[in-house]
Design an enzyme around this catalytic site. Structure first.
Site, PDB file in Angstrom:
ATOM      1  N   GLU A   1      -2.065   9.458  -2.047  1.00  0.00           N
ATOM      2  CA  GLU A   1      -1.077   8.513  -2.587  1.00  0.00           C
ATOM      3  C   GLU A   1      -1.680   7.988  -3.878  1.00  0.00           C
ATOM      4  O   GLU A   1      -2.778   7.450  -3.866  1.00  0.00           O
ATOM      5  CB  GLU A   1      -0.821   7.407  -1.573  1.00  0.00           C
ATOM      6  CG  GLU A   1      -0.500   8.047  -0.222  1.00  0.00           C
ATOM      7  CD  GLU A   1      -0.040   7.065   0.826  1.00  0.00           C
ATOM      8  OE1 GLU A   1       0.644   6.115   0.456  1.00  0.00           O
ATOM      9  OE2 GLU A   1      -0.374   7.291   1.992  1.00  0.00           O
TER      10      GLU A   1
ATOM     11  N   CYS B   1       0.366  -0.501  -7.097  1.00  0.00           N
ATOM     12  CA  CYS B   1       0.870   0.805  -7.521  1.00  0.00           C
ATOM     13  C   CYS B   1       2.378   0.725  -7.734  1.00  0.00           C
ATOM     14  O   CYS B   1       2.954   1.466  -8.515  1.00  0.00           O
ATOM     15  CB  CYS B   1       0.535   1.862  -6.485  1.00  0.00           C
ATOM     16  SG  CYS B   1       1.083   1.387  -4.853  1.00  0.00           S
TER      17      CYS B   1
END
Ligand code: NAD
Length: 519
Positions: A290, A324
C-alpha cells in the site's frame, strides 16, 4: 469461539475531549507517558530480547530535544535469524486452531481499549499527532483487531464447493508462512497493528520491522500482543533502519510474503527484490503493498462552498497533511475558483500550529527534520510554480513545524501538482468545467483517495464511474476511512489494489486448499 457468539462489528467510538473526564484522563496519560521518556527497549527475536548496542533514539517532533524511547538497531545477521526463527515456529503456530487465534485478537482489542489514553499519549509524543488524530489512530487499531477477528471466523471453516456424485469435496484456507510486515510511521499504531494482526490471525508467523521514526509505539504494541496471548515465537520485533535490514528480510528464501505500507519508491524496490527467486526458495513471494497518493478534491460550480472548504481544510491539513489519503490537490471549477480560494484562505490563516500535546493546536509538527526540509524545498518549488496564498510565516518553538501552505494557480505539470509532498501543502488548480476537473484529478500516477463536492447528480455519477481512485468520497472529505465501512487502498502506483479493513483483505494472507475424496 462459535460464530453465533460474535456480535456484529461496530467501529470503536472516539473519546470526546470536550468532556472534562476525558480531558483529565488524557492529561494524566500524557504525564504518565512523559515520565517514561528515554526508556530503553530491546529487540525481540522470538522469545529472546537482544541489545545490539547500536542505539536509535526516537524524539518528540514537537520538542526534538526530548527523547521518547531508545531502541537497538537490528543487524542484517539478526534479520536473517528472525526469519529463520519465524520459519521454525510456523509449523506449530499454523496448527493452533483458528478459534484460539481469534480469541487472542479480540483480547488485543480489549487491551488496547483499556490502554487507549496511554496509546493516545504515545502517539502525541512520538508521532506528533494532536489529541483527536491520536484517538482516531488508536480507535482504528482496535477496529482492525475486532474486524479481522470476525473475518477470520468467517474464513476459518470449510468454504462451499460444488459436490460431484461419488465424491466429497472440501475447500479451506491455510496460512502462507513467514510474513515480513513493514509499516510506515504515519499511522504507527493502526497500520502496524492492522497488518500484523491480519498476518497472525490467519496463522502466519511475523517479522515486524516498524518505522525507525516510531519504534516505541511498536514496542508498546508488542507488549499488547504478548499480553493477549500471542506466543513469543509467533512474531519478532526488529527495530532499526529499513534500508539496513529490509533487503535481508525481503530477499530471504524463507520469507513467503511481504506486507508493506509506505512510499512508492520503497514499495517498488520491495516488489522488485521479492520477485527475484533466491537459491533454496520454493515459492513465489506475495507482495501486498500500500503506497503513496496525490489525492484530489474536485469542487464543482454548484457545490456547497462552505462544506467544500471544510472538507478540503480537514483533508489537507489534518495531521499536517501526512496521511496517504490527504488532499494535496484542490481542483476547482473556474466559476467558483476565486470565491472558494478566498473562503479557504481565510480559514487556513486561522489554523493554530504548535506542540501536539496542547489541545488548542489544530496542527502539530511534521515527523522529522528531514521531512521538514523536503516539505520546505517543495514550498520553494511551489513559489515558482504558482502563487503562495497562505504559508511562509514562521511558527514559534523548536519543533518541526511548518505552517499550512496553499499554492494557487498551479497547472497540471507542476511538480507540486504531481509529486507526493506528504506535508501541509495544498496545490490549487482551476478547471474549465467539471469534465476538465475530472481529467485533472485523474492526471496522476497515483489513485488512492479522491472527493467531489457537487450538487449535480449527473456529475456525481460521472465521478463514480470515471474518477479512478480506490476510495472515492462524494460531498465529504477524502480522509478518515473507517474500517468495515470504507475498505481502504488505492490503484496504480498507490499499491497492489488491496483493501485494508474490507472483506477481501485476509485472503491476501491465506491460500486455499481443495480436497476431493472418493470412497
Ligand atoms: P517509507 O517508504 O519511507 O517507509 C515505510 C517503511 O519501509 C518503514 O518501516 C521503513 O523503515 C521501511 N523501509 C525503508 N527502506 C526499506 C527497504 N529498503 N526495505 C524494506 N523496508 C524499508 O514511508 P514512510 O515515510 O514511513 O511513510 C509515508 C509513506 O507511506 C507515504 O508515501 C504515504 O502515502 C504512504 N502510506 C500509504 C498508505 C496506504 O494505505 N496506501 C498508508 C499510510 C502511508
Amino acid at each position: 469461539m462459535a460464530a453465533a457468539t460474535l456480535t456484529e462489528f461496530r467501529n470503536e467510538p472516539y473519546a470526546d475531549f470536550s468532556q472534562p473526564d476525558n480531558r483529565r484522563a488524557m492529561e494524566i496519560a500524557l504525564q504518565q507517558v512523559h515520565s517514561e521518556f528515554a526508556r530503553e527497549y530491546q529487540l525481540r527475536l522470538g522469545g529472546e530480547y537482544i541489545a545490539t548496542g547500536d542505539k536509535l533514539a526516537s524524539v518528540n517532533p514537537s520538542s526534538p530535544h526530548e527523547i521518547v524511547g531508545v531502541h537497538h538497531r537490528a543487524t542484517p545477521e539478526l534479520a536473517g535469524r528472525a526469519v529463520e526463527a519465524a520459519w521454525r515456529y510456523f509449523g506449530e503456530w499454523s496448527r493452533v486452531p483458528a478459534g484460539e487465534r481469534i480469541r487472542m485478537t479480540f483480547e488485543a482489542a480489549r487491551i488496547l481499549r483499556r490502554r487507549k489514553f496511554e496509546f493516545d499519549a504515545w502517539l502525541v509524543y512520538e508521532a506528533g499527532k494532536t489529541w483527536p488524530e491520536a484517538e482516531a489512530d488508536v480507535s482504528e487499531a482496535i477496529d482492525f483487531c475486532e474486524y479481522y477477528a470476525r473475518e477470520m471466523q468467517r474464513l476459518a471453516g470449510p468454504q462451499p464447493v460444488v459436490q460431484l456424485p461419488g465424491e466429497h469435496g472440501e475447500m479451506f484456507y491455510i496460512p502462507l508462512g513467514v510474513g515480513v510486515v513493514i509499516p510506515p510511521w504515519n499511522f504507527p499504531l493502526a497500520i502496524l497493528a492492522g497488518m500484523t494482526v491480519a498476518a497472525l490471525v490467519t496463522g502466519n508467523t511475523v517479522v515486524l520491522k516498524p518505522s525507525s521514526e516510531t519504534p516505541t509505539i511498536a514496542a508498546k504494541f508488542a507488549e499488547v500482543l504478548l499480553e493477549a496471548g500471542f506466543p513469543e515465537g509467533s512474531f519478532s520485533l526488529l527495530t532499526g533502519s529499513g534500508a539496513a535490514v529490509g533487503d535481508v528480510l525481503v530477499a530471504h528464501p524463507k520469507t513467503r510474503f511481504i506486507s508493506f505500507t509506505g512510499s512508492r519508491d520503497v514499495g517498488l524496490h520491495i516488489n522488485q527484490l521479492a520477485a527475484k527467486t533466491q537459491p533454496g526458495q520454493i515459492w513465489i513471494k506475495r507482495v501486498i503493498a500500500e503506497m503513496g497518493g496525490k489525492d484530489a478534491i474536485v469542487v464543482d460550480s454548484d457545490a456547497d462552498l462552505d462544506k467544500a472548504v471544510d472538507g478540503v481544510l480537514a483533508s489537507a491539513f489534518g495531521y499536517q497533511g501526512q496521511k496517504c489519503s490527504a488532499c494535496s490537490r484542490a481542483i476547482v471549477d473556474a466559476k467558483v475558483y476565486d470565491t472558494f480560494l478566498e473562503k479557504l484562505a481565510a480559514k487556513v490563516r486561522n489554523i493554530r500550529v504548535g506542540p501536539a500535546d496542547d489541545p488548542a493546536n489544530y496542527m502539530g509538527p511534521v515527523i522529522s527534520q528531514s521531512a521538514r526540509k523536503t516539505i520546505e524545498s517543495y514550498i520553494a518549488v511551489g513559489q515558482k510554480e504558482g502563487r503562495v496564498v497562505v504559508g511562509g510565516q514562521p511558527v514559534e518553538g523548536d519543533g518541526y513545524f511548518i505552517p499550512p501552505t496553499m499554492i494557487a494557480d498551479v497547472d497540471a505539470r507542476a511538480r507540486v501538482f504531481q509529486e507526493e509532498i506528504f506535508g501541509p501543502v495544498l496545490a490549487v488548480a482551476r478547471a474549465r468545467d467539471f469534465a476538465h476537473a475530472l481529467e485533472l484529478a485523474n492526471d496522476t500516477e497515483y489513485g488512492l483517495t479522491g472527493a467531489v463536492f457537487s450538487n449535480n447528480p449527473e456529475h456525481l455519477r460521472e465521478a463514480t464511474e470515471r474518477f479512478h481512485v480506490g476510495n472515492l468520497y462524494l460531498n465529504r472529505k477524502c480522509t478518515g476511512a473507517m474500517v468495515g465501512a470504507h475498505p481502504f487502498g488505492g490503484f496504480n502506483m498507490s499499491g497492489t489494489d488491496s483493501k485494508a479493513g474490507g472483506p477481501d483483505y485476509l485472503l491476501l494472507f491465506l491460500q486455499a486448499k481443495s480436497v476431493a475424496q472418493r470412497g
